[in-house]
Design a protein around this motif. Sequence first.
Motif, PDB file in Angstrom:
ATOM      1  N   THR A  96       0.831  -1.211   0.000  1.00  6.39           N
ATOM      2  CA  THR A  96       0.000   0.000   0.000  1.00  6.39           C
ATOM      3  C   THR A  96       0.862   1.256   0.000  1.00  6.39           C
ATOM      4  OG1 THR A  96      -1.777  -1.163   1.178  1.00  6.39           O
ATOM      5  CG2 THR A  96      -1.812   1.244   1.228  1.00  6.39           C
ATOM      6  N   GLY A 144      -6.259   2.605   7.132  1.00  7.98           N
ATOM      7  CA  GLY A 144      -6.582   1.208   6.872  1.00  7.98           C
ATOM      8  C   GLY A 144      -5.834   0.218   7.744  1.00  7.98           C
ATOM      9  N   LYS A 148      -7.086   1.355  11.493  1.00 10.55           N
ATOM     10  CA  LYS A 148      -8.060   0.310  11.140  1.00 10.55           C
ATOM     11  C   LYS A 148      -9.486   0.857  11.030  1.00 10.55           C
ATOM     12  CE  LYS A 148      -5.258  -3.313  13.304  1.00 10.55           C
ATOM     13  NZ  LYS A 148      -4.610  -3.686  12.044  1.00 10.55           N
ATOM     14  N   GLY A 151     -12.422  -0.629   6.190  1.00 11.41           N
ATOM     15  CA  GLY A 151     -12.613  -2.068   6.076  1.00 11.41           C
ATOM     16  C   GLY A 151     -12.025  -2.610   4.783  1.00 11.41           C
ATOM     17  N   LYS A 152     -12.031  -3.913   4.647  1.00  7.23           N
ATOM     18  CA  LYS A 152     -11.474  -4.539   3.453  1.00  7.23           C
ATOM     19  C   LYS A 152     -12.210  -4.135   2.170  1.00  7.23           C
ATOM     20  CE  LYS A 152      -9.222  -8.405   5.729  1.00  7.23           C
ATOM     21  NZ  LYS A 152      -9.072  -9.877   5.838  1.00  7.23           N
ATOM     22  N   LEU A 155     -10.749  -0.881   1.044  1.00 11.86           N
ATOM     23  CA  LEU A 155      -9.383  -1.045   0.538  1.00 11.86           C
ATOM     24  C   LEU A 155      -9.392  -1.659  -0.859  1.00 11.86           C
ATOM     25  CD1 LEU A 155      -7.638  -2.351   3.793  1.00 11.86           C
ATOM     26  CD2 LEU A 155      -7.447  -0.072   2.767  1.00 11.86           C
ATOM     27  N   VAL A 156     -10.314  -2.578  -1.095  1.00 11.64           N
ATOM     28  CA  VAL A 156     -10.448  -3.173  -2.432  1.00 11.64           C
ATOM     29  C   VAL A 156     -10.857  -2.104  -3.439  1.00 11.64           C
ATOM     30  CG1 VAL A 156     -11.811  -4.751  -3.862  1.00 11.64           C
ATOM     31  CG2 VAL A 156     -10.939  -5.514  -1.645  1.00 11.64           C
ATOM     32  N   LYS A 219      -5.257 -10.558  -1.908  1.00 10.53           N
ATOM     33  CA  LYS A 219      -5.077 -10.810  -0.486  1.00 10.53           C
ATOM     34  C   LYS A 219      -6.292 -10.333   0.317  1.00 10.53           C
ATOM     35  CE  LYS A 219      -1.106 -10.043   1.477  1.00 10.53           C
ATOM     36  NZ  LYS A 219      -0.769 -11.400   1.988  1.00 10.53           N
ATOM     37  N   LEU A 220      -6.817  -9.173  -0.043  1.00 16.90           N
ATOM     38  CA  LEU A 220      -7.969  -8.628   0.671  1.00 16.90           C
ATOM     39  C   LEU A 220      -9.215  -9.483   0.480  1.00 16.90           C
ATOM     40  CD1 LEU A 220      -7.382  -4.866  -0.134  1.00 16.90           C
ATOM     41  CD2 LEU A 220      -7.385  -5.866   2.168  1.00 16.90           C
ATOM     42  N   GLY A 223      -8.804 -12.830   2.265  1.00 18.72           N
ATOM     43  CA  GLY A 223      -8.973 -12.651   3.708  1.00 18.72           C
ATOM     44  C   GLY A 223     -10.418 -12.446   4.084  1.00 18.72           C
ATOM     45  N   PHE A 224     -11.145 -11.679   3.269  1.00 15.93           N
ATOM     46  CA  PHE A 224     -12.560 -11.429   3.538  1.00 15.93           C
ATOM     47  C   PHE A 224     -13.366 -12.719   3.439  1.00 15.93           C
ATOM     48  CE2 PHE A 224     -16.866 -10.302   2.083  1.00 15.93           C
ATOM     49  CZ  PHE A 224     -17.257  -9.482   3.127  1.00 15.93           C
ATOM     50  N   GLN A 227     -12.671 -14.914   6.480  1.00 12.39           N
ATOM     51  CA  GLN A 227     -13.365 -14.425   7.668  1.00 12.39           C
ATOM     52  C   GLN A 227     -14.847 -14.761   7.624  1.00 12.39           C
ATOM     53  OE1 GLN A 227     -12.564 -10.252   8.143  1.00 12.39           O
ATOM     54  NE2 GLN A 227     -10.447 -10.557   8.812  1.00 12.39           N
TER      55      GLN A 227
END
Length: 233
Positions: A96, A144, A148, A151-152, A155-156, A219-220, A223-224, A227
């Motif tokens: 990033t 981000g 924090k 959220g993902k 960021l996407v 990656k995002l 990861g989402f 989760q």
Amino acid sequence: MQSLSLSLYIIFIANFLLAAWLFMKAANYSRPVVVIITLWTILQSAVGLSGFYSDTHTMTTRFPLLALPPLIFMLFLFITPKGKTFIDGLNIKTLTIFHLIRIPVEIVLFLLFIHHAVPKAMTFEGANFDILSGLSAPLVYYFGFVKKKLGKPALVVWNIACILLLLNVVTNAVLSLPARFHQFGFEQPDIALGYFPFLLLPSCLVPLVLFSNLAAIRKLIAGFVDQTIAATA
């Protein structure tokens, strides 16, 4: 191409070295990454210094040799198991902040325009807004990954927006090349990218920038999904 100031070369080369270091850091200084970036840089620099890319009569037809090999290699990474493993091991925080390098790139392009080496359409005074990616990178990093607050999904979206901004300037650059694809910059075609060290922009920096955005998105999203599965299990 008219004589350029020494400071312009220094800014570009320093930014290139910064970009290479940041990407290597994101890859945890993986030996293959260090070797590939180093050898590719040396190869393209040597070919560029020979004048292979700078002839305006052949520049357009030879331009794909700068950009296509890294793009093909990038595709290989995204579709092979080892490539995916490599991508998943990258540090998304560094990927990033990596986009800070887009600010000096835009400054260099503007200075090249002043020296009549690229058209206005490739600068932030024209149709290039990619500097927004660089300016927003530290904010996205801070909110981000430090605070924090983003959220993902956000960021996407940011990474997708960065890709679109990059594709815009790349399209302008290709359409401004001399001869075959010349659609923009009739008063000043895009000739700088055929000369060393600026040929490292399409051959190295643009692929690294694009890859960083795409890798972060992978990656995002992964990861989402993980989760979500864990939450519903």
